[in-house]
Scaffold this active site. Structure first.
Site, mmCIF file in Angstrom:
data_model
loop_
_atom_site.group_PDB
_atom_site.id
_atom_site.type_symbol
_atom_site.label_atom_id
_atom_site.label_comp_id
_atom_site.label_asym_id
_atom_site.label_seq_id
_atom_site.Cartn_x
_atom_site.Cartn_y
_atom_site.Cartn_z
ATOM 1 N N PRO A 40 0.821 -1.216 0.000
ATOM 2 C CA PRO A 40 0.000 0.000 0.000
ATOM 3 C C PRO A 40 0.857 1.269 0.000
ATOM 4 O O PRO A 40 0.772 2.107 0.900
ATOM 5 C CB PRO A 40 -0.794 -0.133 1.301
ATOM 6 C CG PRO A 40 0.132 -0.877 2.207
ATOM 7 C CD PRO A 40 0.891 -1.834 1.340
ATOM 8 N N ARG A 41 1.701 1.387 -1.010
ATOM 9 C CA ARG A 41 2.596 2.533 -1.086
ATOM 10 C C ARG A 41 3.218 2.600 -2.480
ATOM 11 O O ARG A 41 3.040 1.695 -3.295
ATOM 12 C CB ARG A 41 3.724 2.397 -0.048
ATOM 13 C CG ARG A 41 4.494 1.082 -0.185
ATOM 14 C CD ARG A 41 5.619 0.972 0.810
ATOM 15 N NE ARG A 41 6.193 -0.360 0.867
ATOM 16 C CZ ARG A 41 7.077 -0.855 0.003
ATOM 17 N NH1 ARG A 41 7.491 -0.092 -1.010
ATOM 18 N NH2 ARG A 41 7.565 -2.068 0.134
#
Length: 268
Positions: A40-41
């Site tokens: 999630p990045r």
């Protein structure tokens, strides 16, 4: 298409919103693929996506986190297209020391996200990344981007700290990579690629080819290692080849800048 659909399904199931990466492992022989992880990045490889789509992912991430929607940014799957190929090479320190010289490559289709500088001492406790070299070409063939990547890495000059520049160039030259069939087992199958230590230099190769072996002395005042050759223009510098001190694998040439009249010496 099914791989992309599964990535979207995962994002929707978790109500995920913002930049992220879903990773799969693909078996090209059978077409099977297996889920690895979801990050999630922004990923370190995000630069290749930016280059082939023209979308600034970092900027988009900040705007989405601030409340903007994809529609606000003018982004939809139907409007996103790719152009050409892009390759990212991660240049890392493979030893300890302090950078005594650092010059990044430049030119059309070459992007460098780097952190190196003369005097920098990479800390061994952290990621040894010095620079990401991203080379892109709009041509619809991988070879154009590979050729550009090789030239860029050969022109990347780093001294004072050992790096992986030579292995990167060796990998790019490998027929499996050039044929688009480079797999995660490449370095296991060809461990000699990581043992490469020499990176070719376009400039020194050109000069060595032009200079060649020292010519026979034409007068008593010349020693056996001096030659009389015509001047060689290299960029804006004029290399005067009438006094060459040549030794094994080394040339020492006086240089005169043709525009500024500055003088110096070139040793290689």
């Amino acid at each position: 298409a099914q791989l992309h659909a599964d990535a979207i399904k995962l994002a929707k199931a978790s109500n995920y919103s913002c930049a992220g990466t879903v990773e799969f492992l693909v078996q090209p022989d059978s077409g099977e693929y297996f889920f690895i992880e979801c990050n999630p990045r922004i990923q370190v490889e995000h630069t290749v996506t930016e280059q082939v789509t023209g979308i600034d992912l970092v900027e988009s991430q900040f705007k989405i986190a601030s409340g903007s929607s994809l529609a606000d940014l003018g982004l939809s799957q139907e409007t996103i297209s790719t152009r050409g190929y892009s390759i990212q090479a991660r240049v890392v320190a493979t030893g300890t020391g302090t950078l005594t010289s650092y010059k990044e490559p430049s030119g059309a289709g070459i992007r460098v996200d780097g952190s190196g500088y003369v005097g920098y001492t990479p800390a061994p406790q952290f990621d040894p990344l010095l620079a990401k070299v991203i080379c892109s070409h709009p041509a619809e063939n991988l070879q154009s981007s590979i050729d550009r990547s090789i030239r860029a890495l050969e022109e990347f000059h780093i001294d004072g700290v050992a790096t992986n520049l030579a292995p990167l160039v060796a990998i790019l030259h490998h027929p499996d990579f050039q044929g688009g069939d480079c797999r995660t087992s490449l370095l296991t199958d060809y461990p000699e690629l990581m043992l490469t230590t020499e990176v070719g230099s376009k400039t020194s190769d050109l000069l060595a080819a032009q200079v060649g072996p020292a010519a026979p002395a034409s007068s008593a005042s010349q020693t056996s290692n001096e030659a009389v050759l015509p001047p060689l223009e290299v960029g804006s510098c004029r290399v005067q080849l009438d006094e060459i001190a040549a030794g094994p694998m080394k040339y020492d040439l006086p240089i005169c800048h043709s525009k500024k009249g500055e003088q110096g010496r070139l040793v290689f």
